[in-house]
Design an enzyme around this catalytic site. Structure first.
Site, PDB file in Angstrom:
ATOM      1  CG  HIS A 177      -2.286  17.663  11.583  1.00 30.66           C
ATOM      2  ND1 HIS A 177      -3.221  18.061  12.513  1.00 30.66           N
ATOM      3  CD2 HIS A 177      -2.690  16.419  11.182  1.00 30.66           C
ATOM      4  CE1 HIS A 177      -4.139  17.142  12.659  1.00 30.66           C
ATOM      5  NE2 HIS A 177      -3.841  16.126  11.868  1.00 30.66           N
ATOM      6  CG  HIS A 178      -0.983  13.220  12.334  1.00 33.32           C
ATOM      7  ND1 HIS A 178      -1.246  13.677  13.604  1.00 33.32           N
ATOM      8  CD2 HIS A 178      -2.197  12.895  11.800  1.00 33.32           C
ATOM      9  CE1 HIS A 178      -2.548  13.637  13.825  1.00 33.32           C
ATOM     10  NE2 HIS A 178      -3.148  13.179  12.750  1.00 33.32           N
ATOM     11  CB  ALA A 179       4.710  14.603   8.435  1.00 33.16           C
TER      12      ALA A 179
END
Length: 387
Positions: free
Chosen positions: A130-132
């Site tokens: 979820h950080h990309a």
């Protein structure tokens, strides 16, 4: 409760590997699938393989230049800091594009099954990256598979998609991608950005029309406080938003044993969140539920048990907490890691919480966090922030 459940898996998903010593060790998903298999969970679900996401699918959320840069790094393994590959968090490695695209393709396969009605629930425990961001890798994440799945469903005609992220880290990439899109409600419960990466996720980050929701909890928060916060914020917003699909990210790094964060949840508290989200999928989204894994860096004691519970919950046949872990799995886990595996599927806790509707304590840090979120968000949705 569940009509059909699709678990997407391919042994090649363990090729998403940043190398020895990196916290995101692929053995965690290998041990998860092995434990679920030994417990009989995989016998209660449909299983399917997957194909790597295509460049067109990845470009639903990622810039074409970024995908091309990841492909160049993938070809020779040489760092490219302009796209975030070659850092301590995101080391460059040959094959990084192929490994990352396969994770994204697995989540997309689960999303397709849910959206088309082939399955009521779809899961990819290797996903949840979820950080990309659209133009760079971040926080162990190269391609943002939950965001891509949401964008794909929007492209197919979805009008309202809700995303609930219970990872200890803020779901910043998914929030950023949909920050100005009122069709997507993103809710993230995480450790305060004052004490943990990525340093975002304040209640004041509200998106357009209050569709970005952030519950920033104090370090040291345990089961009771976390569950109180969850139930004070998530159910009312989902009931008001009425998504067509519920997408959830289940990072289990909120556990007390996780080495990268400072929360104090037990496996039993996390298990209660899975049950709550499952029920909310049926109540608010017609049963359409797409679930992924996420963070989780206690590779033997926590991750395999947590996500086996998640799959069993989705299958409608939860594992009794006191169930012994199978001897064959213990032997396999010890052989793979050298660690002594847990003996049962519980941490021995029976977490309870006091519902927020009973009153607000301004002297309590968790209640202050809850009220900060409710005051920032609830008026957008016609809800009263006060308990």
């Amino acid at each position: 409760m569940s009509r059909s459940v699709r678990v997407v898996w391919d042994d090649a998903l363990v090729s998403y590997d940043f190398g020895p010593g990196h916290p995101l060790a692929p053995v965690r998903v290998e041990l998860t699938m092995a434990l679920a298999r030994e417990l009989g969970v995989l016998d209660k679900v449909e299983r399917s393989g997957c194909a790597p996401a295509t460049d067109d699918e990845l470009s639903l959320v990622h810039e074409r230049d970024y995908i091309a840069a990841v492909r160049r790094v993938s070809a020779d393994g040489m760092p490219d800091l302009s796209c975030g590959l070659g850092t301590t968090d995101n080391p460059a490695f040959a094959g990084v594009h192929e490994a990352s695209a396969l994770v994204a393709g697995a989540t997309l396969a689960a999303a397709r099954a849910v959206w088309t009605g082939e399955a009521e629930h779809g899961l990819n425990v290797a996903g949840g990256l979820h950080h990309a961001m659209p133009n760079r890798a971040s926080g162990f994440c190269v391609y943002n598979d939950p965001a891509m799945a949401i964008a794909w469903m929007l492209s197919q005609g979805a009008r309202r998609v809700a995303y609930v992220d219970v990872d200890v880290h803020h779901g910043d990439g998914v929030q950023a991608i949909f920050y100005d899109d009122p069709r997507v409600l993103t809710i993230s419960l995480h450790e305060s950005p004052r004490t943990l990466f990525p340093g975002t996720g304040y209640p004041s980050e509200t998106g357009v029309e209050g569709t970005a929701v952030n519950v920033a909890l104090p370090a040291g928060c345990g089961d009771e406080g976390w569950l109180r916060a969850f139930h004070a914020v998530v159910p009312p917003l989902l009931r008001e938003f009425r998504p067509e699909v519920l997408v959830t990210q289940h990072g289990c790094d909120s556990h007390a044993l996780d080495p990268l964060a400072h929360m104090m949840l037990s496996l039993d508290g996390q298990r209660r969140s899975y049950a709550a989200l499952h029920a909310l999928a049926h109540e608010t989204a017609g049963g359409r539920w797409l679930a992924t894994g996420g963070g989780g860096y206690e590779l033997v004691q926590v991750v395999p048990r947590a996500w086996s519970h998640l799959m069993a919950e989705a299958a409608g046949d939860p594992i009794k907490p006191g169930t012994p872990t199978p001897q064959a799995w213990r032997e396999f886990a010890h052989a793979r890691t050298g660690e002594i595996p847990p003996l049962t599927m519980t941490d021995g806790r029976s977490p309870e919480f006091t519902d927020f509707s009973g009153g607000y304590d301004p002297g309590d840090a968790i209640d202050r966090a809850i009220m900060a979120t409710r005051k920032a968000i609830f008026p957008f949705h016609g809800l009263d922030p006060q308990p």
